[in-house]
Design a protein around this motif. Structure first.
Motif, PDB file in Angstrom:
ATOM      1  N   ILE A 110      53.655  71.050  13.150  1.00 29.70           N
ATOM      2  CA  ILE A 110      53.304  71.351  14.544  1.00 29.70           C
ATOM      3  C   ILE A 110      53.895  72.699  14.960  1.00 29.70           C
ATOM      4  O   ILE A 110      53.236  73.506  15.639  1.00 29.70           O
ATOM      5  CB  ILE A 110      53.806  70.243  15.488  1.00 29.70           C
ATOM      6  CG1 ILE A 110      53.071  68.923  15.196  1.00 29.70           C
ATOM      7  CG2 ILE A 110      53.600  70.647  16.938  1.00 29.70           C
ATOM      8  CD1 ILE A 110      51.595  68.966  15.456  1.00 29.70           C
ATOM      9  N   GLY A 111      55.126  72.968  14.554  1.00 28.75           N
ATOM     10  CA  GLY A 111      55.776  74.224  14.915  1.00 28.75           C
ATOM     11  C   GLY A 111      55.073  75.438  14.318  1.00 28.75           C
ATOM     12  O   GLY A 111      54.865  76.446  15.008  1.00 28.75           O
ATOM     13  N   ILE A 112      54.702  75.342  13.049  1.00 33.20           N
ATOM     14  CA  ILE A 112      54.006  76.451  12.382  1.00 33.20           C
ATOM     15  C   ILE A 112      52.643  76.689  13.024  1.00 33.20           C
ATOM     16  O   ILE A 112      52.226  77.832  13.232  1.00 33.20           O
ATOM     17  CB  ILE A 112      53.857  76.161  10.874  1.00 33.20           C
ATOM     18  CG1 ILE A 112      55.229  76.195  10.198  1.00 33.20           C
ATOM     19  CG2 ILE A 112      52.911  77.166  10.214  1.00 33.20           C
ATOM     20  CD1 ILE A 112      55.212  75.752   8.760  1.00 33.20           C
ATOM     21  N   THR A 113      51.934  75.596  13.344  1.00 30.43           N
ATOM     22  CA  THR A 113      50.623  75.731  13.994  1.00 30.43           C
ATOM     23  C   THR A 113      50.753  76.416  15.347  1.00 30.43           C
ATOM     24  O   THR A 113      49.968  77.315  15.678  1.00 30.43           O
ATOM     25  CB  THR A 113      49.983  74.345  14.170  1.00 30.43           C
ATOM     26  OG1 THR A 113      49.848  73.718  12.895  1.00 30.43           O
ATOM     27  CG2 THR A 113      48.617  74.470  14.824  1.00 30.43           C
ATOM     28  N   THR A 114      51.740  76.013  16.121  1.00 27.66           N
ATOM     29  CA  THR A 114      51.958  76.633  17.432  1.00 27.66           C
ATOM     30  C   THR A 114      52.299  78.107  17.291  1.00 27.66           C
ATOM     31  O   THR A 114      51.760  78.960  18.016  1.00 27.66           O
ATOM     32  CB  THR A 114      53.101  75.917  18.171  1.00 27.66           C
ATOM     33  OG1 THR A 114      52.801  74.520  18.260  1.00 27.66           O
ATOM     34  CG2 THR A 114      53.279  76.482  19.575  1.00 27.66           C
ATOM     35  N   TRP A 115      53.183  78.425  16.378  1.00 29.70           N
ATOM     36  CA  TRP A 115      53.605  79.818  16.163  1.00 29.70           C
ATOM     37  C   TRP A 115      52.424  80.674  15.709  1.00 29.70           C
ATOM     38  O   TRP A 115      52.234  81.798  16.204  1.00 29.70           O
ATOM     39  CB  TRP A 115      54.714  79.859  15.121  1.00 29.70           C
ATOM     40  CG  TRP A 115      55.135  81.244  14.738  1.00 29.70           C
ATOM     41  CD1 TRP A 115      55.979  82.079  15.415  1.00 29.70           C
ATOM     42  CD2 TRP A 115      54.719  81.961  13.567  1.00 29.70           C
ATOM     43  NE1 TRP A 115      56.118  83.265  14.745  1.00 29.70           N
ATOM     44  CE2 TRP A 115      55.352  83.229  13.609  1.00 29.70           C
ATOM     45  CE3 TRP A 115      53.879  81.662  12.489  1.00 29.70           C
ATOM     46  CZ2 TRP A 115      55.173  84.185  12.612  1.00 29.70           C
ATOM     47  CZ3 TRP A 115      53.699  82.610  11.506  1.00 29.70           C
ATOM     48  CH2 TRP A 115      54.340  83.860  11.578  1.00 29.70           C
ATOM     49  N   ARG A 116      51.615  80.149  14.807  1.00 33.62           N
ATOM     50  CA  ARG A 116      50.483  80.911  14.278  1.00 33.62           C
ATOM     51  C   ARG A 116      49.458  81.214  15.365  1.00 33.62           C
ATOM     52  O   ARG A 116      48.968  82.330  15.481  1.00 33.62           O
ATOM     53  CB  ARG A 116      49.832  80.124  13.147  1.00 33.62           C
ATOM     54  CG  ARG A 116      48.615  80.798  12.524  1.00 33.62           C
ATOM     55  CD  ARG A 116      48.103  80.004  11.345  1.00 33.62           C
ATOM     56  NE  ARG A 116      46.879  80.580  10.813  1.00 33.62           N
ATOM     57  CZ  ARG A 116      45.665  80.259  11.243  1.00 33.62           C
ATOM     58  NH1 ARG A 116      45.517  79.350  12.213  1.00 33.62           N
ATOM     59  NH2 ARG A 116      44.592  80.820  10.707  1.00 33.62           N
ATOM     60  N   HIS A 117      49.130  80.207  16.185  1.00 34.88           N
ATOM     61  CA  HIS A 117      48.117  80.414  17.226  1.00 34.88           C
ATOM     62  C   HIS A 117      48.667  81.229  18.386  1.00 34.88           C
ATOM     63  O   HIS A 117      47.915  81.963  19.042  1.00 34.88           O
ATOM     64  CB  HIS A 117      47.609  79.062  17.729  1.00 34.88           C
ATOM     65  CG  HIS A 117      46.657  78.391  16.789  1.00 34.88           C
ATOM     66  ND1 HIS A 117      45.304  78.531  16.866  1.00 34.88           N
ATOM     67  CD2 HIS A 117      46.890  77.579  15.726  1.00 34.88           C
ATOM     68  CE1 HIS A 117      44.719  77.828  15.907  1.00 34.88           C
ATOM     69  NE2 HIS A 117      45.657  77.241  15.205  1.00 34.88           N
ATOM     70  N   ALA A 118      49.956  81.109  18.649  1.00 40.28           N
ATOM     71  CA  ALA A 118      50.533  81.859  19.764  1.00 40.28           C
ATOM     72  C   ALA A 118      50.555  83.349  19.510  1.00 40.28           C
ATOM     73  O   ALA A 118      50.572  84.162  20.438  1.00 40.28           O
ATOM     74  CB  ALA A 118      51.958  81.364  20.033  1.00 40.28           C
TER      75      ALA A 118
END
Length: 225
Positions: free
Chosen positions: A211-219
């Motif tokens: 979840i953290g990597i997905t958030t960081w990538r899209h942000a």
């Protein structure tokens, strides 16, 4: 990048409204499954366990497909892009909205199952076993949600929703092969062993990391595409 919390709340509320009627159905079906578990008969335990897994997997898939896959298919993202919303706002709203809509039945069913284990004739050793199964469901959901947010293909998104959830069967079979788990499931005591703690910790860390990597990538995206 700053987060527009007012817009995020509106987007989360939109997803919640889309899901609330189905949410009530899933909670009702989960309660029925818990009633079977509480009967205490082998056949009822099997029916209740199977029904509970089906309810949770269905709730997870519906939550993701309604807010992401169907939204792309019906091209409603264009409306969202017309709002004062950044890729970070959109990402956070989708993560929060999905975690909320799936989290409600998940927490209710987890709490209900653990309560049945503790306050009915079911062996208390199932307490840890229940947590292990729910830990996998949460991990599988985080994988499904992250992939569905990251790919544009409906086929890959559907595969990501179903694949990790279907693996619950070999996962349960694998748990049954571990003496440190199998030995205590029928006992009337809650026993924590090194393998159980290691498995739950690993699944929790992986879920948070995904979840953290997905958030960081899209942000980090300057635009939606």
């Amino acid at each position: 990048m700053s987060l527009n919390t007012s817009v995020v709340r509106l987007l989360v509320a939109k997803d919640w409204q889309l899901f609330q009627k189905q949410l009530a159905f899933y909670v009702l079906a989960g309660i029925v499954a818990l009633c079977f578990l509480g009967v205490g008969k082998p056949w009822a335990f099997y029916v209740g366990s199977l029904t509970l897994l089906i309810v949770l997997i269905s709730a997870a898939c519906f939550s993701i497909s309604t807010s992401l896959v169907v939204e792309r298919k019906e091209h409603t993202l264009a409306f969202v892009m017309s709002l004062p919303v950044s890729p970070l706002d959109f990402t956070v709203s989708k993560l929060v909205g999905n975690l909320l809509t799936f989290g409600v039945p998940f927490v209710l069913m987890l709490g209900g199952t653990l309560a049945l284990v503790l306050f009915t004739p079911l062996p208390d050793g199932l307490f840890v076993y229940t947590l292990l199964i729910f830990a996998w469901l949460l991990f599988a959901y985080s994988i499904s949600l992250s992939v569905a947010m990251s790919v544009e293909s409906e086929g890959w998104a559907t595969f990501a929703m179903i694949g990790p959830m279907v693996l619950i069967n070999p996962y349960i079979m694998g748990l049954g092969q571990l003496d440190a788990i199998r030995t205590y499931t029928g006992k009337d005591a809650i026993v924590w062993t090194t393998p159980t703690v290691a498995i739950m910790t690993t699944l929790a860390l992986l879920a948070v990391a995904v979840i953290g990597i997905t958030t960081w990538r899209h942000a980090r995206k300057p635009a939606f595409y």
